[in-house]
Design a protein around this motif. Sequence first.
Motif, short mmCIF file in Angstrom:
data_model
loop_
_atom_site.label_atom_id
_atom_site.label_comp_id
_atom_site.label_asym_id
_atom_site.label_seq_id
_atom_site.Cartn_x
_atom_site.Cartn_y
_atom_site.Cartn_z
N LYS A 160 0.86 -1.20 0.00
CA LYS A 160 0.00 0.00 0.00
C LYS A 160 0.89 1.24 0.00
O LYS A 160 1.64 1.48 0.94
N GLU A 193 -7.90 -1.54 -10.55
CA GLU A 193 -8.54 -0.92 -9.39
C GLU A 193 -8.70 0.57 -9.67
O GLU A 193 -8.35 1.04 -10.75
N THR A 219 -11.23 -5.00 2.58
CA THR A 219 -12.66 -5.04 2.29
C THR A 219 -12.93 -6.07 1.18
O THR A 219 -13.91 -6.83 1.25
N THR A 255 -12.04 0.36 2.72
CA THR A 255 -12.21 0.63 4.16
C THR A 255 -13.05 1.89 4.39
O THR A 255 -13.98 1.87 5.19
C1 LIG Z 1 -5.37 1.73 -4.47
C2 LIG Z 1 -6.29 1.08 -3.47
N1 LIG Z 1 -6.93 -0.06 -3.81
C3 LIG Z 1 -7.77 -0.68 -2.95
C4 LIG Z 1 -8.05 -0.14 -1.70
C5 LIG Z 1 -9.01 -0.84 -0.77
O1 LIG Z 1 -8.32 -1.45 0.29
P1 LIG Z 1 -8.97 -1.70 1.71
O2 LIG Z 1 -10.22 -2.46 1.49
O3 LIG Z 1 -7.95 -2.47 2.45
O4 LIG Z 1 -9.25 -0.35 2.31
C6 LIG Z 1 -7.39 1.04 -1.30
C7 LIG Z 1 -7.64 1.61 0.01
O5 LIG Z 1 -7.27 2.70 0.33
C8 LIG Z 1 -6.48 1.66 -2.20
O6 LIG Z 1 -5.84 2.79 -1.88
#
Ligand SMILES: Cc1ncc(COP(=O)(O)O)c(C=O)c1O
Length: 309
Positions: A160, A193, A219, A255
């Motif tokens: 991330k 995404e 999520t 999230t």
């Molecule tokens: C680029 C990206 N993809 C997917 C997600 C979703 O991830 P999560 O469900 O862990 O919040 C995020 C969350 O901030 C993100 O920044």
Amino acid sequence: MTHNPDFKDGAAYIGGEFVPIGEAKISVLDWGFTRSDAVYDVVHVKDGRFFRLDDHLARFERSMARRRIELAEDRQALKDILVRCVQLAGLTDSYVAMVASRGRPRVKGSRKPSDCANHLVAYAIPWIDVIPLEVQERGAKLLISDHPRVADEAVDPTVKNYQWSDLTSGLFDANDEGFDTAVLCDGRGMVTEGPGFNVFAVIGGGLVTPERGCLHGITRQSVIDICGKEGIVCRAGDLPRADLETAEEVFLCTTAGGIMPIAQVGERVIEAGAPGPVTRRVMASYTAMHEDAAYVTFVDTPTRFAAAE
Ligand SMILES: Cc1ncc(COP(=O)(O)O)c(C=O)c1O
């Protein structure tokens, strides 16, 4: 209210201290700022409970290990810091972030990443939605951007990270054309995404979500878990752009927003409505998961915390 009103907009931990969010500042020479050389994670607190906190911390640790960033704080210390940020801010619904930055070189003028003093910044601010609530309620309009997602061989999207230039371009494309947000495809024409969320499509009654080119969202994992429990067919794999264009239903998930229904993909309005029947089922189960002790960590209320001090 027993918490300090200085923290009403949020509380941060930086340089080993807790400060009101407006006072949390980093140096312009920090590589987290000059090179996006940082990893981060975001967890939410809903009704005074963290959701899947250990999963977020485990992913944060994996991200750090992949980018060779090391913090002085171990997992328990990190947990205590996050809890304390939420308590200081007096929030029952909160967006809680942890950032591990490369920092600044300890040796003046050094260009070696290994010379840098890595450091933690954490904060809790009032809840925010990646897609505004009123847009979620009517169903978002989603553009499939022509701007490609950076190759996953170049920037590992399962770490991330703050490399968002392609995602930001996608958002500009979407907003310029009257859409709420965008998804990006990779060089093979597969959906990846969008800016801050994963994507699910309902195809033939089952769910499909991209596996490559995207963060493996917590999520997204919750949705996969829900499908496993409820016997909904779910496949993580390639999702060609054309399949998203014709999907029976589409939703995004993150999230900071949960399960977010899509009303329109490109010029096509989704006939099943937003949310459609499969999306509604997933949304209800996701809400129920927040009551399941297996997934939540309670935060003592600010009042109890103040009394204990
Ligand atoms: C680029 C990206 N993809 C997917 C997600 C979703 O991830 P999560 O469900 O862990 O919040 C995020 C969350 O901030 C993100 O920044």
